[in-house]
Motif scaffolding. Structure first.
Motif, PDB file in Angstrom:
ATOM      1  N   SER A  36     114.749  68.928  67.284  1.00 37.15           N
ATOM      2  CA  SER A  36     113.664  68.025  67.698  1.00 37.15           C
ATOM      3  C   SER A  36     112.475  68.256  66.774  1.00 37.15           C
ATOM      4  O   SER A  36     112.468  69.193  65.978  1.00 37.15           O
ATOM      5  CB  SER A  36     113.206  68.366  69.115  1.00 37.15           C
ATOM      6  OG  SER A  36     114.101  67.887  70.058  1.00 37.15           O
ATOM      7  N   LYS A  47     102.572  67.456  71.509  1.00 36.85           N
ATOM      8  CA  LYS A  47     103.827  67.442  70.725  1.00 36.85           C
ATOM      9  C   LYS A  47     103.611  66.695  69.418  1.00 36.85           C
ATOM     10  O   LYS A  47     102.857  65.706  69.395  1.00 36.85           O
ATOM     11  CB  LYS A  47     104.887  66.640  71.469  1.00 36.85           C
ATOM     12  CG  LYS A  47     105.481  67.263  72.680  1.00 36.85           C
ATOM     13  CD  LYS A  47     106.318  66.187  73.371  1.00 36.85           C
ATOM     14  CE  LYS A  47     107.454  66.801  74.147  1.00 36.85           C
ATOM     15  NZ  LYS A  47     108.540  65.873  74.403  1.00 36.85           N
ATOM     16  N   THR A  49     105.539  64.554  68.083  1.00 37.21           N
ATOM     17  CA  THR A  49     105.881  63.131  68.283  1.00 37.21           C
ATOM     18  C   THR A  49     104.676  62.357  68.821  1.00 37.21           C
ATOM     19  O   THR A  49     104.415  61.236  68.391  1.00 37.21           O
ATOM     20  CB  THR A  49     107.071  62.988  69.249  1.00 37.21           C
ATOM     21  OG1 THR A  49     108.117  63.829  68.775  1.00 37.21           O
ATOM     22  CG2 THR A  49     107.574  61.562  69.338  1.00 37.21           C
ATOM     23  N   GLU A 121     111.142  64.564  63.658  1.00 37.24           N
ATOM     24  CA  GLU A 121     112.409  65.292  63.578  1.00 37.24           C
ATOM     25  C   GLU A 121     112.864  65.398  62.116  1.00 37.24           C
ATOM     26  O   GLU A 121     113.361  66.433  61.675  1.00 37.24           O
ATOM     27  CB  GLU A 121     113.564  64.670  64.328  1.00 37.24           C
ATOM     28  CG  GLU A 121     113.521  64.110  65.722  1.00 37.24           C
ATOM     29  CD  GLU A 121     112.393  64.322  66.646  1.00 37.24           C
ATOM     30  OE1 GLU A 121     111.338  63.745  66.381  1.00 37.24           O
ATOM     31  OE2 GLU A 121     112.545  64.999  67.670  1.00 37.24           O
ATOM     32  N   PHE A 184     117.061  62.266  67.396  1.00 37.12           N
ATOM     33  CA  PHE A 184     116.158  61.209  67.862  1.00 37.12           C
ATOM     34  C   PHE A 184     116.236  59.875  67.127  1.00 37.12           C
ATOM     35  O   PHE A 184     115.775  58.877  67.638  1.00 37.12           O
ATOM     36  CB  PHE A 184     114.717  61.743  67.809  1.00 37.12           C
ATOM     37  CG  PHE A 184     113.652  60.922  68.478  1.00 37.12           C
ATOM     38  CD1 PHE A 184     113.890  60.238  69.667  1.00 37.12           C
ATOM     39  CD2 PHE A 184     112.374  60.851  67.935  1.00 37.12           C
ATOM     40  CE1 PHE A 184     112.869  59.511  70.287  1.00 37.12           C
ATOM     41  CE2 PHE A 184     111.351  60.130  68.543  1.00 37.12           C
ATOM     42  CZ  PHE A 184     111.609  59.455  69.719  1.00 37.12           C
ATOM     43  N   ARG A 198     112.564  58.270  74.279  1.00 35.36           N
ATOM     44  CA  ARG A 198     111.947  59.604  74.193  1.00 35.36           C
ATOM     45  C   ARG A 198     112.920  60.663  74.711  1.00 35.36           C
ATOM     46  O   ARG A 198     113.687  60.439  75.633  1.00 35.36           O
ATOM     47  CB  ARG A 198     110.641  59.662  75.004  1.00 35.36           C
ATOM     48  CG  ARG A 198     109.494  58.847  74.452  1.00 35.36           C
ATOM     49  CD  ARG A 198     109.030  59.271  73.073  1.00 35.36           C
ATOM     50  NE  ARG A 198     108.596  60.634  72.926  1.00 35.36           N
ATOM     51  CZ  ARG A 198     107.354  61.078  73.107  1.00 35.36           C
ATOM     52  NH1 ARG A 198     106.408  60.239  73.467  1.00 35.36           N
ATOM     53  NH2 ARG A 198     107.048  62.359  72.909  1.00 35.36           N
ATOM     54  N   GLY A 199     112.860  61.836  74.096  1.00 35.58           N
ATOM     55  CA  GLY A 199     113.796  62.899  74.466  1.00 35.58           C
ATOM     56  C   GLY A 199     115.161  62.699  73.822  1.00 35.58           C
ATOM     57  O   GLY A 199     116.131  63.384  74.150  1.00 35.58           O
ATOM     58  N   GLY A 200     115.243  61.767  72.875  1.00 34.47           N
ATOM     59  CA  GLY A 200     116.532  61.333  72.355  1.00 34.47           C
ATOM     60  C   GLY A 200     117.262  62.293  71.427  1.00 34.47           C
ATOM     61  O   GLY A 200     118.400  62.013  71.031  1.00 34.47           O
ATOM     62  N   SER A 201     116.667  63.436  71.112  1.00 32.57           N
ATOM     63  CA  SER A 201     117.427  64.394  70.279  1.00 32.57           C
ATOM     64  C   SER A 201     118.641  64.909  71.042  1.00 32.57           C
ATOM     65  O   SER A 201     119.658  65.262  70.434  1.00 32.57           O
ATOM     66  CB  SER A 201     116.543  65.563  69.864  1.00 32.57           C
ATOM     67  OG  SER A 201     115.462  65.092  69.114  1.00 32.57           O
TER      68      SER A 201
HETATM   69  N1  ASP Z   1     110.605  64.317  69.708  1.00 37.00           N
HETATM   70  C1  ASP Z   1     111.097  63.303  70.554  1.00 37.00           C
HETATM   71  C2  ASP Z   1     110.274  63.241  71.816  1.00 37.00           C
HETATM   72  O1  ASP Z   1     109.305  63.956  71.958  1.00 37.00           O
HETATM   73  C3  ASP Z   1     112.556  63.444  70.814  1.00 37.00           C
HETATM   74  C4  ASP Z   1     112.993  64.774  71.398  1.00 37.00           C
HETATM   75  O2  ASP Z   1     112.261  65.752  71.391  1.00 37.00           O
HETATM   76  O3  ASP Z   1     114.147  64.838  71.854  1.00 37.00           O
HETATM   77  O4  ASP Z   1     110.560  62.441  72.673  1.00 37.00           O
END
Ligand code: ASP
Length: 452
Positions: A36, A47, A49, A121, A184, A198-201
Motif C-alpha cells: 500500500s 495517509k 493517499t 502505491e 490499488f 479505497r483499501g484496494g491493495s
Molecule cells: N492507499 C489506498 C487507500 O488508502 C489503498 C490501500 O491502502 O489499500 O485507500
C-alpha cells in the motif's frame, strides 16, 4: 510461493518498513510482495493517499500545489533518509509526481484523480524495492502495466478485467528474487491509470495470489488476528479466531466485520487460496487462516457481528398466504423506486422487508408506503427505523440443537426484545434484528453466552 500484502500502517515509516523486510526475508516462499501507500504514523496523521487527493484537488482548482506536493514527497524522503537509501529514489518520486500533475489539463477529473491516487502505491513499491535491495537481496519493482493488470468499469471503483489472470500468470511464471508490486491500481484497455475502491491493495494481493496459484495469501495488517466480536463493543476479547471458512468470513463480513474488505477476497476465494490475516508488529503470531474448510467442533460459534442502520417495512394483511403474487407485487413497489432489499422474513399474515437505511430516505419511504397501500391493500404498513442486525456465525452450529435457544435466552436475560429472526438454509448462521439502542448489550450478552 506466498503472496504477501502489507497495508499502509505496516509501511508508514522506516521502522515499520524494516519490520516488513524482516518478515519477507524470514521465509523464502514470500516472493511477491504487494504494498500500500504509506499510512498513518500516529492517530492524528494523514495517509499518503489522502495527501495525494488533496494535492489533486488543489491542482484541479488551478491553485498553487507547492505545499501539498512537498507534503507528499516529505513522507517518502523521511523513510529514504532514515534508511540511507540515497537521493536518487526521491528525485525519481518527485519527477513522477510532476509528470502526473502536468496531466491535469489533458485528463478528465476522475481520470486525473486516479492517476494521482495511484502515485501513492506506485512510488512506494519503487521505494520498498530499493530498501529491500539495500539490505542485500535481489528485489525488483514490477509494474501493473507491464504485467497486464487491466481494469474496467468506473474510475475510482474499477474492477479487474478477467482476461488479466492469464497475463499476470504468464508475467510471474519465470522470475527470480523478490517482486515488489504496487497495490490499488491497474490500467484500462486504453492505457489510463484506474484504481480499485479505497483499501484496494487488498484486492491486488488477492488477484495476484489467484493468478499465480499461491499456497497462501498473507495479508499483513495491524491486528494479531480476526476477533470473534468487535473489540470496541467487547473490549476484553482476547482470543482471536485461529481458522475460519470462506463461508463464515462472508457471513461475518456481511454484518460489518471490518478487518477485511469483503470484495477483496473474491479472487482468492474463487481460486481456493487460503488467506492468512497477520500482524506486521507481531510476526510470530499465526493470525487467522481463512480457507475452504476446517475442523469444526460441534456447538461452537466462530463470531458475532453487528451492523447498524437498517430499517424494516412490516406489511400485515389477514389471509396474505392465500393471495397469489403478494410478494412479487411488494417487491415490484421497491423495484419501481430503485430500492434494494436485504432480507424478507415472513409470518402467516405478515411480511417484513429489511432494507439499508441509506436506500430508503424519508421522501422515498412516503412514496413506497403509499404504493404498498395502493397495490396491496394491506391491513397495516409500518416502517421501523433504528434496526441493528446481529449475525451469529459458525459452521459448528450445523450439527447442534439448542444454539438458537441459547441466543434467545441470552437476549431475554438481558431484557432485549428481538424484532425479527432469520435463519438461512445453510445453518451456518442466524440473524437477529433488534433495536439499535440495545446493540452493545445484545452483542455482549451473546458473546458471554457463546464464548465464556
Ligand atoms: N492507499 C489506498 C487507500 O488508502 C489503498 C490501500 O491502502 O489499500 O485507500
Amino acid at each position: 510461493m506466498k503472496v504477501c500484502k502489507f497495508g499502509g500502517s505496516s509501511l508508514a515509516n522506516a521502522a515499520q518498513l524494516n519490520k516488513v523486510i524482516d518478515i519477507v526475508f524470514a521465509d523464502p516462499a514470500r516472493r511477491i510482495v504487494v504494498v500500500s501507500a504509506p499510512g498513518k504514523r500516529h492517530s492524528g496523521d494523514t495517509k499518503v493517499t489522502d495527501l495525494l487527493i488533496t494535492l489533486a484537488d488543489t491542482a484541479l482548482k488551478g491553485e498553487n500545489t507547492d505545499r501539498q506536493f512537498g507534503a507528499v514527497v516529505e513522507r517518502y524522503a523521511e523513510i529514504a533518509q532514515e534508511l540511507h537509501l540515497g537521493d536518487e529514489i526521491i528525485r525519481e518520486i518527485e519527477h513522477d509526481l510532476m509528470d502526473r500533475l502536468a496531466q491535469v489539463a489533458s485528463l478528465g477529473k476522475a481520470e486525473f484523480m486516479d492517476l494521482m491516487k495511484a502515485a501513492g502505491e506506485d512510488n512506494n513499491a519503487k521505494l520498498v524495492a530499493v530498501a529491500v535491495a539495500a539490505r542485500g537481496k535481489k528485489a525488483r519493482y514490477a509494474s501493473p502495466k507491464d504485467t497486464g493488470m487491466v481494469l474496467m468499469g468506473e474510475f475510482g471503483d474499477a474492477q479487474l478485467d478477467p482476461s488479466s489472470y492469464a497475463r499476470l500468470s504468464r508475467a510471474f511464471s519465470n522470475f527470480d528474487g523478490i517482486v515488489i508490486y504496487p497495490g490499488f491500481f491497474g490500467y484500462t484497455k486504453e492505457g489510463k491509470v484506474a484504481t480499485f475502491p479505497r483499501g484496494g491493495s487488498d484486492i491486488t494481493g488477492s488477484i495476484l495470489a489467484a493468478a499465480v496459484c499461491a499456497d497462501v495469501y498473507e495479508n499483513f495488517t495491524d491486528v494479531d488476528s480476526v476477533y470473534p466480536v468487535d473489540p470496541r463493543i467487547v473490549p476484553d476479547v482476547k482470543e482471536g479466531i485461529p481458522t475460519m471458512t470462506y463461508r463464515e468470513m462472508r457471513e461475518l463480513a456481511y454484518a460489518g466485520f471490518g478487518v477485511f474488505n469483503d470484495d477483496a477476497v473474491i479472487p482468492a476465494v474463487r481460486a481456493r487460496i487460503p488467506i492468512n490475516i497477520r500482524n506486521t508488529n507481531h510476526p510470530s503470531e499465526p493470525g487467522t487462516m481463512i480457507q475452504q474448510s476446517r475442523r469444526v467442533v460441534p456447538g461452537t460459534v466462530v463470531g458475532i457481528a453487528s451492523a447498524d442502520n437498517f430499517c424494516n417495512i412490516v406489511v400485515d394483511k389477514y389471509l396474505m398466504n392465500r393471495e397469489i403474487g403478494f410478494g412479487r407485487r411488494l417487491l415490484q413497489v421497491l423495484e419501481n423506486e430503485g430500492v434494494a432489499y436485504e432480507h424478507m422474513p415472513s409470518g402467516v399474515d405478515s411480511q417484513c422487508v429489511i432494507i439499508k437505511d441509506q436506500y430508503l430516505p424519508k421522501e422515498k419511504e412516503h412514496r413506497v408506503v403509499q404504493a404498498i397501500k395502493r397495490e396491496l391493500n394491506p391491513d397495516n404498513v409500518l416502517v421501523e427505523r433504528d434496526i441493528t442486525i446481529i449475525m451469529v456465525v459458525g459452521e459448528g452450529m450445523c450439527y447442534t440443537s439448542g444454539m438458537f435457544a441459547k441466543a434467545c435466552l441470552a437476549l431475554a436475560s438481558a431484557g432485549i426484545n428481538i424484532s425479527m429472526v432469520n435463519q438461512g438454509s445453510s445453518e451456518v448462521s442466524f440473524m437477529l434484528a433488534i433495536r439499535s439502542k440495545d446493540r452493545d448489550m445484545a452483542v455482549q450478552s451473546l458473546y458471554k453466552a457463546f464464548f465464556s
